[in-house]
Write an enzyme that holds these catalytic residues in place. Structure first.
Site, PDB file in Angstrom:
ATOM      1  N   ASN A  61      -4.894  -7.187   7.281  1.00 50.16           N
ATOM      2  CA  ASN A  61      -5.151  -5.923   6.597  1.00 50.16           C
ATOM      3  C   ASN A  61      -5.775  -4.929   7.593  1.00 50.16           C
ATOM      4  OD1 ASN A  61      -5.633  -4.080   4.389  1.00 50.16           O
ATOM      5  ND2 ASN A  61      -5.653  -5.867   3.053  1.00 50.16           N
ATOM      6  N   THR A  62      -6.252  -3.815   7.083  1.00 47.37           N
ATOM      7  CA  THR A  62      -6.886  -2.795   7.930  1.00 47.37           C
ATOM      8  C   THR A  62      -8.235  -3.302   8.442  1.00 47.37           C
ATOM      9  OG1 THR A  62      -7.874  -1.833   5.946  1.00 47.37           O
ATOM     10  CG2 THR A  62      -5.782  -0.893   6.688  1.00 47.37           C
ATOM     11  N   ASN A  76      -4.353 -10.720  -2.197  1.00 39.16           N
ATOM     12  CA  ASN A  76      -5.008  -9.826  -1.236  1.00 39.16           C
ATOM     13  C   ASN A  76      -6.514  -9.873  -1.425  1.00 39.16           C
ATOM     14  OD1 ASN A  76      -5.796  -7.769   0.450  1.00 39.16           O
ATOM     15  ND2 ASN A  76      -5.146  -6.140  -0.937  1.00 39.16           N
ATOM     16  N   GLY A 112       0.795  -1.219   0.000  1.00 42.48           N
ATOM     17  CA  GLY A 112       0.000   0.000   0.000  1.00 42.48           C
ATOM     18  C   GLY A 112       0.825   1.265   0.000  1.00 42.48           C
ATOM     19  N   PHE A 171      -7.725   0.676  -4.148  1.00 50.29           N
ATOM     20  CA  PHE A 171      -6.809   0.066  -5.129  1.00 50.29           C
ATOM     21  C   PHE A 171      -6.508   1.019  -6.290  1.00 50.29           C
ATOM     22  CE2 PHE A 171      -7.949  -4.730  -4.277  1.00 50.29           C
ATOM     23  CZ  PHE A 171      -7.269  -4.672  -3.086  1.00 50.29           C
ATOM     24  N   ASN A 193      -7.866   4.783   5.583  1.00 51.82           N
ATOM     25  CA  ASN A 193      -7.800   4.975   4.135  1.00 51.82           C
ATOM     26  C   ASN A 193      -8.963   4.261   3.459  1.00 51.82           C
ATOM     27  OD1 ASN A 193      -6.883   2.751   2.010  1.00 51.82           O
ATOM     28  ND2 ASN A 193      -6.010   2.150   4.005  1.00 51.82           N
ATOM     29  N   ASN A 244     -11.971  -1.712   0.866  1.00 51.20           N
ATOM     30  CA  ASN A 244     -12.344  -0.577   0.026  1.00 51.20           C
ATOM     31  C   ASN A 244     -12.758  -0.941  -1.389  1.00 51.20           C
ATOM     32  OD1 ASN A 244     -11.786   1.279   2.155  1.00 51.20           O
ATOM     33  ND2 ASN A 244      -9.606   0.924   1.769  1.00 51.20           N
ATOM     34  N   THR A 245     -12.786  -2.228  -1.710  1.00 53.41           N
ATOM     35  CA  THR A 245     -13.348  -2.692  -2.973  1.00 53.41           C
ATOM     36  C   THR A 245     -14.584  -3.493  -2.594  1.00 53.41           C
ATOM     37  OG1 THR A 245     -11.197  -2.742  -4.083  1.00 53.41           O
ATOM     38  CG2 THR A 245     -12.936  -4.129  -5.013  1.00 53.41           C
ATOM     39  N   LYS A 304      -3.350 -12.764   2.153  1.00 57.31           N
ATOM     40  CA  LYS A 304      -3.509 -11.692   3.143  1.00 57.31           C
ATOM     41  C   LYS A 304      -4.968 -11.582   3.550  1.00 57.31           C
ATOM     42  CE  LYS A 304      -2.306  -6.912   4.142  1.00 57.31           C
ATOM     43  NZ  LYS A 304      -1.518  -5.750   3.692  1.00 57.31           N
ATOM     44  N   SER A 324      -8.929  -6.197   1.384  1.00 58.01           N
ATOM     45  CA  SER A 324      -9.128  -4.746   1.417  1.00 58.01           C
ATOM     46  C   SER A 324     -10.603  -4.447   1.637  1.00 58.01           C
ATOM     47  CB  SER A 324      -8.684  -4.107   0.105  1.00 58.01           C
ATOM     48  OG  SER A 324      -9.185  -2.789   0.056  1.00 58.01           O
ATOM     49  N   GLY A 377      -2.614   1.214  12.100  1.00 60.50           N
ATOM     50  CA  GLY A 377      -1.802   1.901  13.101  1.00 60.50           C
ATOM     51  C   GLY A 377      -2.120   1.431  14.508  1.00 60.50           C
TER      52      GLY A 377
HETATM   53  C1  LIG Z   1      -2.786   4.178   2.971  1.00 58.34           C
HETATM   54  C2  LIG Z   1      -2.806   2.692   3.043  1.00 58.34           C
HETATM   55  C3  LIG Z   1      -2.943   1.956   1.880  1.00 58.34           C
HETATM   56  C4  LIG Z   1      -2.950   0.555   1.925  1.00 58.34           C
HETATM   57  N1  LIG Z   1      -3.057  -0.143   0.766  1.00 58.34           N
HETATM   58  C5  LIG Z   1      -2.977  -1.496   0.794  1.00 58.34           C
HETATM   59  C6  LIG Z   1      -3.015  -2.245  -0.402  1.00 58.34           C
HETATM   60  O1  LIG Z   1      -3.076  -1.700  -1.499  1.00 58.34           O
HETATM   61  N2  LIG Z   1      -2.960  -3.594  -0.293  1.00 58.34           N
HETATM   62  C7  LIG Z   1      -2.851  -4.243   0.908  1.00 58.34           C
HETATM   63  O2  LIG Z   1      -2.773  -5.477   0.944  1.00 58.34           O
HETATM   64  N3  LIG Z   1      -2.806  -3.547   2.067  1.00 58.34           N
HETATM   65  C8  LIG Z   1      -2.863  -2.199   2.025  1.00 58.34           C
HETATM   66  N4  LIG Z   1      -2.804  -1.492   3.198  1.00 58.34           N
HETATM   67  C9  LIG Z   1      -2.768  -2.228   4.480  1.00 58.34           C
HETATM   68  C10 LIG Z   1      -1.361  -2.394   5.027  1.00 58.34           C
HETATM   69  O3  LIG Z   1      -0.568  -3.177   4.177  1.00 58.34           O
HETATM   70  C11 LIG Z   1      -1.403  -3.049   6.425  1.00 58.34           C
HETATM   71  O4  LIG Z   1      -1.970  -4.340   6.315  1.00 58.34           O
HETATM   72  C12 LIG Z   1      -2.239  -2.254   7.418  1.00 58.34           C
HETATM   73  O5  LIG Z   1      -2.054  -0.874   7.220  1.00 58.34           O
HETATM   74  C13 LIG Z   1      -1.878  -2.588   8.870  1.00 58.34           C
HETATM   75  O6  LIG Z   1      -0.523  -2.295   9.160  1.00 58.34           O
HETATM   76  P1  LIG Z   1      -0.058  -0.925   9.894  1.00 58.34           P
HETATM   77  O7  LIG Z   1      -0.894  -0.770  11.094  1.00 58.34           O
HETATM   78  O8  LIG Z   1       1.404  -1.125  10.168  1.00 58.34           O
HETATM   79  O9  LIG Z   1      -0.295   0.157   8.889  1.00 58.34           O
HETATM   80  C14 LIG Z   1      -2.806  -0.105   3.178  1.00 58.34           C
HETATM   81  C15 LIG Z   1      -2.651   0.654   4.343  1.00 58.34           C
HETATM   82  C16 LIG Z   1      -2.644   2.026   4.300  1.00 58.34           C
HETATM   83  C17 LIG Z   1      -2.467   2.805   5.554  1.00 58.34           C
END
Ligand SMILES: Cc1cc2nc3c(=O)[nH]c(=O)nc-3n(C[C@H](O)[C@H](O)[C@H](O)COP(=O)(O)O)c2cc1C
Length: 357
Positions: A249-250, A167, A60, A112, A108, A172-173, A220, A170, A270
């Site tokens: 993931n988030t 993945n 991401g 994608f 976020n 968001n899709t 994931k 997400s 976070g």
């Molecule tokens: C701005 C943003 C964009 C992200 N985009 C993707 C993505 O495209 N694909 C994906 O598998 N995870 C994506 N993630 C998720 C991160 O890879 C991670 O799983 C998630 O943020 C938790 O880790 P963290 O708390 O260290 O950020 C994104 C996270 C953030 C903050």
């Protein structure tokens, strides 16, 4: 005082996505750094790949594979680019990226946004292979056959990836996470298994050592799962040759948050994700009994967090959000902190720490 602590006030004065674009642009112009030397005790073998440090960059940040080598040079033991979809897509309307400063979090709903597989493939083909590079693949929002999108990701990106990440998590899709459900998951993983392409025999050599003939495939998952999901996902992954699970993931859940942007729709990452991501990791560890390597991500911001995940069964960790607050030097600081913890506990290699609690 680090360079990042001087730059951070400027980055935080502009909107989050503009700051992110400026960071990628600056990194792509920066001279290439040599790969760092990590403490030998941090090196491990996971899914047939040699990782010089267990601390990786989560997907991401570098969606279009523009700066993987810069991030490796800055101290990540491995870098995951993407998510990449077969066709380029714009993602959701802006604003779609929010810093929740008081919570040390990010929300976020990017959706994608990416330039598509082919553009990234061109870029990655030109690069000298060194360091461990993962390519995270997904499906287009308007796709009529999502499974075919993942198959395209596997076949197109296998030649340039040290590992691939499917993945399906997400938020968001719309509908994407339904692929985690029983029948759909099995169908997807079978299709992915059948699509695995040899990336040249014998495998290309890189600084990471000899590569396996087909890149390992990681899955994931989301942290928002229910009882029973863990056993089912582990079984489907094991039955279909998945090499590791990335947890997680988030989250779409909302623990108590203080920041003004707490009501924004999207995936939360976070610090507020930390407890949930650790709990999910534990559930996957107990479901798998250590039979499937686990990669922990979500709220990791220091060496103690990384150590907790490794002790709970993670072979590797990844982070993204903490870097927004701490700068890229965080990867190296966590690696050094882990080496210190290993020394204190009398262990000679990080592998001994995996699942030690
Ligand atoms: C701005 C943003 C964009 C992200 N985009 C993707 C993505 O495209 N694909 C994906 O598998 N995870 C994506 N993630 C998720 C991160 O890879 C991670 O799983 C998630 O943020 C938790 O880790 P963290 O708390 O260290 O950020 C994104 C996270 C953030 C903050």
């Amino acid at each position: 005082m680090s360079l990042y602590s001087l730059l951070r006030p400027f980055a935080f004065a502009i909107d989050a996505e503009t700051a992110h674009r400026a960071t990628i642009a600056a990194l792509s112009l920066a001279p290439r750094l040599p790969l760092p030397n990590f403490a030998p005790a941090l090196a491990s073998q996971v899914a047939g790949l040699r990782f010089p440090s267990p601390v990786g960059l989560a997907a991401g940040f570098d969606k279009d594979a523009e700066v993987p080598d810069a991030m490796l040079g800055l101290g990540f033991g491995f870098v995951e680019v993407g998510t990449l979809t077969p066709n380029p897509q714009a993602g959701n309307p802006k604003p779609r990226l929010f810093r929740l400063k008081e919570d040390r979090a990010v929300i976020n709903r990017m959706g994608f946004n990416n330039g598509g597989l082919e553009a990234a493939l061109d870029r990655l083909r030109k690069r000298e292979r060194r360091g461990v590079l993962g390519v995270n693949i997904g499906a287009n929002k308007d796709s009529e056959d999502r499974i075919a999108d993942y198959v395209a990701g596997v076949t197109r990106m296998s030649p340039v990836a040290d590992y691939l990440t499917v993945n399906i998590s997400s938020p968001n899709t719309p509908g994407l996470r339904n692929l985690q459900a029983g029948g759909e998951l099995v169908e997807l993983l079978q299709a992915v298994r059948d699509a695995r392409t040899p990336n040249g025999l014998p495998g290309p050599r890189s600084a990471a050592g000899p590569q396996p003939a087909t890149p390992p495939i990681f899955l994931k998952v989301a942290p928002d799962l229910e009882a029973g999901d863990h056993d089912r996902i582990v079984r489907a992954a094991g039955d279909n040759g998945i090499d590791a699970l990335i947890v997680a993931n988030t989250t779409v859940s909302r623990p108590a948050l203080r920041s003004a942007q707490r009501g924004e729709t999207g995936g939360l990452s976070g610090r507020p994700l930390k407890a949930l991501a650790l709990e999910q990791l534990r559930l996957f560890r107990s479901a798998s009994g250590g039979s499937l390597p686990l990669i922990a991500v979500g709220g990791i911001e220091n060496a103690d967090d990384a150590w907790d995940r490794i002790a709970a069964g993670a072979s590797l960790v990844q982070l993204y959000s903490a870097m927004v607050y701490e700068g890229p030097g965080i990867a190296r600081r966590i690696a050094d902190g882990l080496a210190h913890r290993l020394g204190q506990s009398g262990m000679s290699n990080i592998v001994e720490a995996v699942g030690s609690r």
